[in-house]
Design a protein around this motif. Structure first.
Motif, mmCIF file in Angstrom:
data_model
loop_
_atom_site.group_PDB
_atom_site.id
_atom_site.type_symbol
_atom_site.label_atom_id
_atom_site.label_comp_id
_atom_site.label_asym_id
_atom_site.label_seq_id
_atom_site.Cartn_x
_atom_site.Cartn_y
_atom_site.Cartn_z
ATOM 1 N N LYS A 7 31.608 34.738 28.690
ATOM 2 C CA LYS A 7 32.850 35.336 29.226
ATOM 3 C C LYS A 7 33.253 36.541 28.368
ATOM 4 C CE LYS A 7 37.499 33.858 30.543
ATOM 5 N NZ LYS A 7 38.380 32.695 30.709
ATOM 6 N N GLU A 111 32.744 27.036 33.158
ATOM 7 C CA GLU A 111 34.168 27.212 32.819
ATOM 8 C C GLU A 111 35.039 26.345 33.728
ATOM 9 O OE1 GLU A 111 35.878 31.209 32.710
ATOM 10 O OE2 GLU A 111 37.780 30.368 31.988
ATOM 11 N N GLY A 127 37.108 33.623 34.235
ATOM 12 C CA GLY A 127 36.425 34.916 34.199
ATOM 13 C C GLY A 127 35.693 35.163 35.507
ATOM 14 N N TYR A 129 32.553 36.695 35.396
ATOM 15 C CA TYR A 129 31.125 36.669 35.051
ATOM 16 C C TYR A 129 30.363 37.807 35.742
ATOM 17 C CZ TYR A 129 32.646 32.546 32.708
ATOM 18 O OH TYR A 129 33.340 31.712 31.872
#
Ligand code: ADP
Length: 232
Positions: A7, A111, A127, A129
Protein backbone atom coordinates in the motif's frame (compact mmCIF):
# COMPACT_ATOMS: atom_id res chain seq x y z
CA UNK A 1 5.74 -8.04 0.83
CA UNK A 2 2.95 -7.32 3.36
CA UNK A 3 -0.17 -5.43 2.26
CA UNK A 4 0.98 -2.47 4.36
CA UNK A 5 4.28 -2.32 2.45
CA UNK A 6 2.56 -2.68 -0.88
CA UNK A 7 0.00 0.00 0.00
CA UNK A 8 2.81 2.36 0.92
CA UNK A 9 4.75 1.53 -2.23
CA UNK A 10 1.79 2.50 -4.44
CA UNK A 11 0.98 5.62 -2.44
CA UNK A 12 4.55 6.89 -2.92
CA UNK A 13 4.66 6.28 -6.68
CA UNK A 14 4.40 9.19 -9.08
CA UNK A 15 1.43 9.18 -11.46
CA UNK A 16 3.76 8.34 -14.37
CA UNK A 17 5.19 5.33 -12.55
CA UNK A 18 1.74 4.09 -11.62
CA UNK A 19 0.52 4.46 -15.19
CA UNK A 20 3.08 1.82 -16.19
CA UNK A 21 1.16 -0.58 -13.96
CA UNK A 22 -2.45 0.06 -14.87
CA UNK A 23 -2.00 1.13 -18.49
CA UNK A 24 -5.63 1.90 -19.39
CA UNK A 25 -7.07 4.82 -17.49
CA UNK A 26 -9.35 7.85 -17.76
CA UNK A 27 -8.09 11.10 -16.27
CA UNK A 28 -10.43 13.29 -14.25
CA UNK A 29 -9.74 16.22 -16.59
CA UNK A 30 -10.98 14.12 -19.50
CA UNK A 31 -14.30 13.35 -17.85
CA UNK A 32 -16.74 16.11 -18.74
CA UNK A 33 -18.82 17.60 -15.98
CA UNK A 34 -22.58 17.07 -16.24
CA UNK A 35 -22.87 20.65 -17.40
CA UNK A 36 -20.29 20.12 -20.19
CA UNK A 37 -21.82 16.76 -21.14
CA UNK A 38 -25.26 18.30 -21.52
CA UNK A 39 -24.11 21.42 -23.36
CA UNK A 40 -25.65 21.55 -26.86
CA UNK A 41 -26.90 17.98 -26.54
CA UNK A 42 -30.48 16.95 -27.03
CA UNK A 43 -31.11 15.07 -23.81
CA UNK A 44 -33.73 12.43 -23.15
CA UNK A 45 -36.87 13.82 -21.49
CA UNK A 46 -36.41 15.04 -17.94
CA UNK A 47 -37.56 12.77 -15.11
CA UNK A 48 -39.02 14.80 -12.24
CA UNK A 49 -37.56 14.50 -8.77
CA UNK A 50 -39.61 12.83 -6.05
CA UNK A 51 -42.41 15.03 -4.68
CA UNK A 52 -41.82 16.62 -1.24
CA UNK A 53 -38.11 15.88 -1.32
CA UNK A 54 -37.24 19.36 -0.04
CA UNK A 55 -34.87 20.43 -2.78
CA UNK A 56 -34.91 24.09 -3.73
CA UNK A 57 -33.76 24.60 -7.30
CA UNK A 58 -33.72 28.36 -6.97
CA UNK A 59 -30.50 27.82 -4.95
CA UNK A 60 -27.24 25.99 -5.65
CA UNK A 61 -27.40 26.44 -9.40
CA UNK A 62 -23.69 25.66 -9.86
CA UNK A 63 -23.77 22.05 -8.71
CA UNK A 64 -23.94 20.77 -12.31
CA UNK A 65 -20.18 21.51 -12.43
CA UNK A 66 -19.49 19.20 -9.51
CA UNK A 67 -20.88 15.97 -10.90
CA UNK A 68 -20.32 13.79 -13.96
CA UNK A 69 -22.34 11.34 -15.96
CA UNK A 70 -19.82 8.69 -17.02
CA UNK A 71 -20.58 5.57 -19.06
CA UNK A 72 -18.05 2.81 -18.62
CA UNK A 73 -15.88 0.78 -16.33
CA UNK A 74 -15.25 2.19 -12.86
CA UNK A 75 -11.90 0.35 -12.67
CA UNK A 76 -10.45 2.71 -15.30
CA UNK A 77 -10.99 5.94 -13.39
CA UNK A 78 -7.85 7.80 -12.30
CA UNK A 79 -9.39 9.66 -9.39
CA UNK A 80 -9.12 9.78 -5.59
CA UNK A 81 -11.66 7.05 -4.77
CA UNK A 82 -13.96 4.56 -6.43
CA UNK A 83 -16.84 3.09 -4.48
CA UNK A 84 -17.24 -0.66 -4.42
CA UNK A 85 -20.70 -2.20 -4.08
CA UNK A 86 -19.36 -4.92 -1.80
CA UNK A 87 -20.98 -7.62 0.30
CA UNK A 88 -20.76 -7.65 4.08
CA UNK A 89 -17.73 -9.96 4.18
CA UNK A 90 -15.69 -7.43 2.15
CA UNK A 91 -13.83 -10.40 0.72
CA UNK A 92 -14.87 -9.95 -2.91
CA UNK A 93 -17.79 -11.16 -4.97
CA UNK A 94 -19.33 -10.80 -8.42
CA UNK A 95 -20.30 -7.74 -10.47
CA UNK A 96 -18.47 -4.51 -9.80
CA UNK A 97 -16.91 -6.01 -6.66
CA UNK A 98 -15.23 -8.75 -8.69
CA UNK A 99 -14.07 -6.25 -11.30
CA UNK A 100 -12.51 -3.97 -8.65
CA UNK A 101 -10.72 -6.83 -6.88
CA UNK A 102 -9.40 -8.24 -10.18
CA UNK A 103 -8.06 -4.87 -11.30
CA UNK A 104 -6.60 -3.94 -7.90
CA UNK A 105 -4.80 -7.28 -7.50
CA UNK A 106 -4.80 -9.81 -4.65
CA UNK A 107 -3.36 -7.48 -2.02
CA UNK A 108 -6.65 -5.56 -1.82
CA UNK A 109 -8.23 -8.68 -0.35
CA UNK A 110 -5.41 -8.95 2.21
CA UNK A 111 -6.22 -5.46 3.47
CA UNK A 112 -9.99 -6.17 3.36
CA UNK A 113 -9.46 -9.25 5.56
CA UNK A 114 -8.26 -6.97 8.36
CA UNK A 115 -11.46 -4.88 8.34
CA UNK A 116 -13.77 -7.44 9.95
CA UNK A 117 -16.53 -7.07 7.38
CA UNK A 118 -18.99 -4.19 7.04
CA UNK A 119 -22.68 -3.85 8.03
CA UNK A 120 -25.24 -2.87 5.39
CA UNK A 121 -25.32 0.89 4.82
CA UNK A 122 -21.85 1.50 6.25
CA UNK A 123 -18.58 2.10 4.41
CA UNK A 124 -14.86 1.34 4.88
CA UNK A 125 -11.80 2.63 3.02
CA UNK A 126 -8.72 0.81 1.68
CA UNK A 127 -5.91 1.50 -0.74
CA UNK A 128 -6.48 1.21 -4.47
CA UNK A 129 -3.35 -0.90 -5.16
CA UNK A 130 -3.07 -1.53 -8.94
CA UNK A 131 -6.18 0.51 -9.73
CA UNK A 132 -5.80 3.99 -11.21
CA UNK A 133 -7.90 5.19 -8.25
CA UNK A 134 -5.93 5.94 -5.09
CA UNK A 135 -8.51 4.43 -2.74
CA UNK A 136 -11.48 2.08 -2.72
CA UNK A 137 -14.44 2.91 -0.50
CA UNK A 138 -16.32 -0.32 0.14
CA UNK A 139 -19.99 0.01 0.99
CA UNK A 140 -22.61 -2.67 1.43
CA UNK A 141 -25.93 -1.98 -0.24
CA UNK A 142 -29.28 -3.42 0.87
CA UNK A 143 -30.85 -6.40 -0.85
CA UNK A 144 -34.10 -5.11 -2.31
CA UNK A 145 -35.68 -1.66 -2.00
CA UNK A 146 -34.69 -0.31 1.43
CA UNK A 147 -34.41 3.42 0.96
CA UNK A 148 -32.73 4.44 4.20
CA UNK A 149 -30.04 1.79 3.95
CA UNK A 150 -29.19 2.76 0.37
CA UNK A 151 -29.14 6.43 1.38
CA UNK A 152 -26.68 5.52 4.15
CA UNK A 153 -24.35 3.87 1.62
CA UNK A 154 -24.05 7.14 -0.32
CA UNK A 155 -23.90 9.30 2.82
CA UNK A 156 -21.25 7.21 4.57
CA UNK A 157 -19.11 6.89 1.44
CA UNK A 158 -19.22 10.67 0.97
CA UNK A 159 -18.38 11.18 4.63
CA UNK A 160 -15.29 8.96 4.27
CA UNK A 161 -14.33 11.00 1.22
CA UNK A 162 -14.58 14.18 3.27
CA UNK A 163 -12.83 12.77 6.36
CA UNK A 164 -9.91 11.59 4.22
CA UNK A 165 -9.71 14.89 2.31
CA UNK A 166 -10.39 13.17 -1.02
CA UNK A 167 -11.77 15.42 -3.74
CA UNK A 168 -13.04 13.06 -6.44
CA UNK A 169 -15.18 9.94 -6.16
CA UNK A 170 -17.12 7.62 -8.45
CA UNK A 171 -20.18 5.58 -7.55
CA UNK A 172 -21.50 2.51 -9.36
CA UNK A 173 -25.27 1.98 -9.20
CA UNK A 174 -25.14 0.37 -5.76
CA UNK A 175 -27.52 -2.56 -5.12
CA UNK A 176 -29.10 -2.48 -8.59
CA UNK A 177 -27.29 -5.58 -9.87
CA UNK A 178 -27.21 -8.83 -7.93
CA UNK A 179 -28.89 -7.13 -4.92
CA UNK A 180 -32.03 -6.38 -6.92
CA UNK A 181 -32.89 -2.79 -5.91
CA UNK A 182 -35.12 -1.39 -8.71
CA UNK A 183 -33.09 0.99 -10.90
CA UNK A 184 -35.26 4.11 -10.91
CA UNK A 185 -35.87 4.35 -7.14
CA UNK A 186 -32.16 3.62 -6.58
CA UNK A 187 -31.20 6.46 -8.92
CA UNK A 188 -33.49 8.89 -7.03
CA UNK A 189 -31.71 7.97 -3.78
CA UNK A 190 -28.27 8.37 -5.37
CA UNK A 191 -29.00 11.74 -7.00
CA UNK A 192 -30.83 13.14 -3.96
CA UNK A 193 -28.16 12.11 -1.45
CA UNK A 194 -25.27 13.41 -3.58
CA UNK A 195 -27.11 16.68 -4.14
CA UNK A 196 -27.70 17.15 -0.39
CA UNK A 197 -24.03 16.40 0.33
CA UNK A 198 -22.88 18.91 -2.28
CA UNK A 199 -25.21 21.59 -0.95
CA UNK A 200 -23.37 21.34 2.37
CA UNK A 201 -19.84 20.55 1.17
CA UNK A 202 -19.34 21.85 -2.38
CA UNK A 203 -16.04 23.53 -1.50
CA UNK A 204 -14.49 20.24 -0.43
CA UNK A 205 -15.45 18.35 -3.59
CA UNK A 206 -14.04 18.54 -7.12
CA UNK A 207 -16.25 15.84 -8.62
CA UNK A 208 -18.79 13.15 -7.83
CA UNK A 209 -19.06 10.77 -10.78
CA UNK A 210 -22.09 8.60 -11.43
CA UNK A 211 -20.53 5.61 -13.19
CA UNK A 212 -23.15 4.00 -15.39
CA UNK A 213 -22.68 0.54 -16.76
CA UNK A 214 -26.12 -0.65 -17.89
CA UNK A 215 -28.14 0.99 -20.67
CA UNK A 216 -31.17 1.24 -18.39
CA UNK A 217 -29.20 3.31 -15.86
CA UNK A 218 -27.71 5.52 -18.59
CA UNK A 219 -31.25 6.44 -19.69
CA UNK A 220 -32.54 6.95 -16.16
CA UNK A 221 -29.66 9.19 -15.06
CA UNK A 222 -29.82 11.29 -18.24
CA UNK A 223 -33.43 12.10 -17.39
CA UNK A 224 -33.03 12.37 -13.64
CA UNK A 225 -29.88 14.47 -13.32
CA UNK A 226 -31.72 17.27 -15.15
CA UNK A 227 -33.98 17.55 -12.10
CA UNK A 228 -31.51 17.10 -9.27
CA UNK A 229 -28.69 19.05 -11.00
CA UNK A 230 -30.44 21.59 -13.20
CA UNK A 231 -28.46 23.00 -16.10
CA UNK A 232 -29.51 26.65 -15.91
P1 ADP B 1 -24.96 -5.14 -6.07
O1 ADP B 1 -24.66 -6.49 -5.45
O2 ADP B 1 -24.79 -4.01 -5.08
O3 ADP B 1 -26.28 -5.13 -6.77
P2 ADP B 1 -23.52 -5.39 -8.61
O4 ADP B 1 -22.06 -5.39 -8.80
O5 ADP B 1 -24.26 -6.65 -8.92
O6 ADP B 1 -23.77 -4.90 -7.10
O7 ADP B 1 -24.18 -4.24 -9.48
C1 ADP B 1 -24.08 -2.87 -9.20
C2 ADP B 1 -23.95 -2.09 -10.48
O8 ADP B 1 -22.58 -2.11 -10.91
C3 ADP B 1 -24.75 -2.65 -11.67
O9 ADP B 1 -25.31 -1.56 -12.37
C4 ADP B 1 -23.68 -3.31 -12.52
O10 ADP B 1 -24.04 -3.36 -13.89
C5 ADP B 1 -22.54 -2.34 -12.32
N1 ADP B 1 -21.21 -2.79 -12.69
C6 ADP B 1 -20.75 -4.05 -12.89
N2 ADP B 1 -19.44 -4.02 -13.25
C7 ADP B 1 -19.07 -2.71 -13.29
C8 ADP B 1 -17.88 -2.01 -13.60
N3 ADP B 1 -16.76 -2.66 -13.94
N4 ADP B 1 -17.89 -0.65 -13.56
C9 ADP B 1 -19.00 0.02 -13.21
N5 ADP B 1 -20.16 -0.57 -12.89
C10 ADP B 1 -20.20 -1.92 -12.94
Amino acid sequence: MTWEDEKQKYSKMSVDEKRQIYKSYVKLDDIPTWKQFADNKKLLPKIEMLPNCEIDNTKNSTLADKISYFSGDITHLEIDAVVNAANSSLLGGGGVDGAIHRAAGGTLKEECKTLGGCPTGEAKITGGYKLPAKHVIHTVGPQGEKTDLLKNCYKNSLKLMLDNKLRSIAFPCISTGIYGYPNLPAAHVAAYTVRKHLEANAGAVDRVIFCLFMDEDKKIYEGLLQSYFPLN
